[in-house]
Design an enzyme around this catalytic site. Structure first.
Site, PDB file in Angstrom:
ATOM      1  N   ARG A  90      -7.095  25.672  -2.267  1.00 51.28           N
ATOM      2  CA  ARG A  90      -6.861  24.591  -3.221  1.00 51.28           C
ATOM      3  C   ARG A  90      -7.712  24.780  -4.470  1.00 51.28           C
ATOM      4  O   ARG A  90      -7.244  24.548  -5.593  1.00 51.28           O
ATOM      5  CB  ARG A  90      -7.173  23.246  -2.563  1.00 51.28           C
ATOM      6  CG  ARG A  90      -6.988  22.065  -3.501  1.00 51.28           C
ATOM      7  CD  ARG A  90      -7.293  20.754  -2.817  1.00 51.28           C
ATOM      8  NE  ARG A  90      -7.056  19.635  -3.720  1.00 51.28           N
ATOM      9  CZ  ARG A  90      -7.109  18.359  -3.349  1.00 51.28           C
ATOM     10  NH1 ARG A  90      -7.381  18.039  -2.094  1.00 51.28           N
ATOM     11  NH2 ARG A  90      -6.880  17.393  -4.209  1.00 51.28           N
ATOM     12  N   ASN A 144       2.113  19.078   1.659  1.00 47.51           N
ATOM     13  CA  ASN A 144       2.573  19.340   0.301  1.00 47.51           C
ATOM     14  C   ASN A 144       2.881  20.819   0.068  1.00 47.51           C
ATOM     15  O   ASN A 144       2.296  21.674   0.729  1.00 47.51           O
ATOM     16  CB  ASN A 144       1.492  18.898  -0.698  1.00 47.51           C
ATOM     17  CG  ASN A 144       1.490  17.407  -0.901  1.00 47.51           C
ATOM     18  OD1 ASN A 144       2.539  16.795  -1.008  1.00 47.51           O
ATOM     19  ND2 ASN A 144       0.304  16.804  -0.977  1.00 47.51           N
ATOM     20  N   CYS A 164       5.556  10.673   1.719  1.00 47.22           N
ATOM     21  CA  CYS A 164       4.490  10.667   0.716  1.00 47.22           C
ATOM     22  C   CYS A 164       3.934   9.252   0.642  1.00 47.22           C
ATOM     23  O   CYS A 164       4.638   8.280   0.937  1.00 47.22           O
ATOM     24  CB  CYS A 164       5.048  11.092  -0.641  1.00 47.22           C
ATOM     25  SG  CYS A 164       3.831  11.150  -1.980  1.00 47.22           S
ATOM     26  N   HIS A 194       6.500  13.577  -5.957  1.00 51.66           N
ATOM     27  CA  HIS A 194       5.520  13.721  -7.038  1.00 51.66           C
ATOM     28  C   HIS A 194       6.170  13.799  -8.410  1.00 51.66           C
ATOM     29  O   HIS A 194       5.592  14.329  -9.357  1.00 51.66           O
ATOM     30  CB  HIS A 194       4.603  14.932  -6.793  1.00 51.66           C
ATOM     31  CG  HIS A 194       3.653  14.733  -5.659  1.00 51.66           C
ATOM     32  ND1 HIS A 194       2.657  15.618  -5.336  1.00 51.66           N
ATOM     33  CD2 HIS A 194       3.556  13.726  -4.743  1.00 51.66           C
ATOM     34  CE1 HIS A 194       1.980  15.170  -4.291  1.00 51.66           C
ATOM     35  NE2 HIS A 194       2.525  14.023  -3.925  1.00 51.66           N
ATOM     36  N   TYR A 244       1.598  11.245 -11.087  1.00 55.77           N
ATOM     37  CA  TYR A 244       1.883  12.666 -11.264  1.00 55.77           C
ATOM     38  C   TYR A 244       2.659  12.939 -12.554  1.00 55.77           C
ATOM     39  O   TYR A 244       2.665  14.061 -13.055  1.00 55.77           O
ATOM     40  CB  TYR A 244       2.657  13.220 -10.066  1.00 55.77           C
ATOM     41  CG  TYR A 244       1.811  13.340  -8.829  1.00 55.77           C
ATOM     42  CD1 TYR A 244       1.002  14.452  -8.619  1.00 55.77           C
ATOM     43  CD2 TYR A 244       1.797  12.320  -7.873  1.00 55.77           C
ATOM     44  CE1 TYR A 244       0.209  14.559  -7.493  1.00 55.77           C
ATOM     45  CE2 TYR A 244       1.003  12.417  -6.747  1.00 55.77           C
ATOM     46  CZ  TYR A 244       0.205  13.539  -6.559  1.00 55.77           C
ATOM     47  OH  TYR A 244      -0.587  13.639  -5.436  1.00 55.77           O
TER      48      TYR A 244
END
Length: 421
Positions: A90, A144, A164, A194, A244
């Site tokens: 990440r 995700n 989500c 998102h 987002y």
């Protein structure tokens, strides 16, 4: 009822456990299996999970294992919440795209594509093992990028629904502002995972009064501040975009912010160390307050509601999920995965009808759907050219020079996770 959590060693998991314990009448779990290859973390989380169940009087049994096949054997539902590559991957997703002046984020843009390429093959392997163990089991995907992963699962014929926490977060916030119960708030939630907009906020159900204009009129400043977007934008749109959308509506501003502050991955990694220390305390028997800063607010409640509906144990009749479009948004292919309100039951999720969509939202949704098509093709088949095509198609990238450079960086940073590289 047996429920298995893949990625059960996540520091997220006590949030889920707390929901299972509190909402046991909605989802009566007899056996909860937490499976994770990181045995040390898993035992810390599992110990806390057992103490939470005991404190709240939950009669279910919590089992921990690193054996996936054993974990999914006989499971009625399997919840996926894994992170391939961990926080280290990440951290990379959030940093190297910034070198090109592009957003560095783990679920969208170049970082999101990297996560999809790492994740889809692993999830499909897990799902196939679930199918062999119990073909009737439902797979609930919280991993995700949810839209791409859910589409991979559905395309492979699995019984899957994507989940989500964005929608349930809005539902809870709007209910508090309106002074009503969350169950009384029905969202006209539209878009892709998102990439969504709240185009209506109805009281009492799908046919209820739309109070979104009232919300924006009376609480627009608070809503805008929460999204880090200007109030005047919400007033002009007349809808509430998910946070987002800031990556699209304020791209350059966000890039500058990301360049000048610690990455979210580094913050979460430090937080996880503290949480794991807490989880190891045998006196701790509830989720710590620090977990609220980890992310995933209301995830447990959404997961319980969805699992209960899919398994016929109760649950809300309408929920926001990720599932096949099937004509709901006529400007998208039927096999696109969208995030909308759906009627959920034992047979799965059936999207509710959606009024005509403003071209402002339809255009961006269609563009990102095209990117997701190409991203899934790259995840399934590999190859530098497929990665380049997906990056070139993404609205946050779009320029061939950026796509070329980002392709090379993506492959270099993820080579150990890409069988074809």
């Amino acid at each position: 009822m047996k429920l298995t959590v893949v990625g059960g060693g996540s520091t997220y998991t006590p949030e889920l456990i707390d929901g299972f314990a509190r909402l046991r009448d909605t989802l009566p779990i007899e056996e909860l299996v937490l499976v994770d290859p990181a045995v040390g973390r898993l035992e810390l989380v599992g110990g806390l999970a057992r103490r939470i169940f005991a404190k709240q009087g939950h009669p279910g049994r919590v089992v921990t294992t690193d054996d996936l096949d054993q974990a999914v054997e006989g499971a009625d539902a399997v919840l996926l919440q894994l992170r391939v590559g961990g926080q280290a991957a990440r951290q990379q997703d959030e940093t190297w795209p910034l070198e090109c002046g592009c957003v560095g984020q783990e679920t969208t843009g170049a970082g999101g594509l990297a996560k999809a390429l790492r994740t889809v093959p692993v999830v499909l392997d897990i799902a196939e093992r679930v199918r062999r163990a119990n073909p009737g089991a439902w797979i609930i995907d919280f991993t995700n990028p949810v839209g791409i992963v859910t589409r991979a699962l559905l395309q492979a014929g699995h019984k899957a629904v994507g989940l989500c926490n964005v929608a349930i977060g809005f539902q809870r916030k709007f209910a508090a502002l309106l002074g009503v119960e969350p169950a009384d708030v029905h969202l006209d939630h539209l878009g892709l995972n998102h990439l969504t907009w709240e185009t209506g906020v109805r009281l009492g159900g799908p046919e209820g009064e739309d109070v979104l204009p009232k919300l924006l009129g009376e609480h627009g400043e608070a809503i805008a501040a929460n999204l880090h977007l200007p109030r005047r934008l919400l007033d002009r749109l007349g809808v509430v975009p998910s946070y987002y959308l800031r990556y699209y509506y304020a791209h350059d501003e966000v890039v500058e912010e990301l360049r000048t502050r610690p990455s979210r991955a580094s913050e979460v990694a430090a937080m996880e160390e503290r949480l794991l220390d807490m989880y190891g305390d045998p006196a701790l028997d509830e989720k710590p307050a620090l977990l609220g800063k980890r992310g995933g607010a209301f995830y447990s409640e959404a997961a319980v509601d969805l699992a209960a509906s899919l398994l016929g144990a109760g649950g809300s009749p309408y929920q926001v999920v990720n599932t096949y479009n099937n004509g709901t948004l006529p400007f998208l292919p039927d096999d696109a995965v969208i995030e909308v309100q759906a009627a959920v039951g034992r047979q799965g999720a059936a999207p509710l009808a959606v009024p005509p969509v403003d071209p402002l939202y339809a255009g961006l949704t269609a563009a990102v759907t095209t990117y997701e098509d190409l991203a899934l093709e790259a995840a399934l088949r590999g190859g530098r050219d497929r990665v380049f095509r997906a990056l070139l198609a993404h609205p946050l990238i779009g320029q061939y020079a950026y796509a070329e450079t980002l392709t090379d960086q993506l492959i270099a940073h993820n080579r150990e996770h890409l069988a074809w590289a």
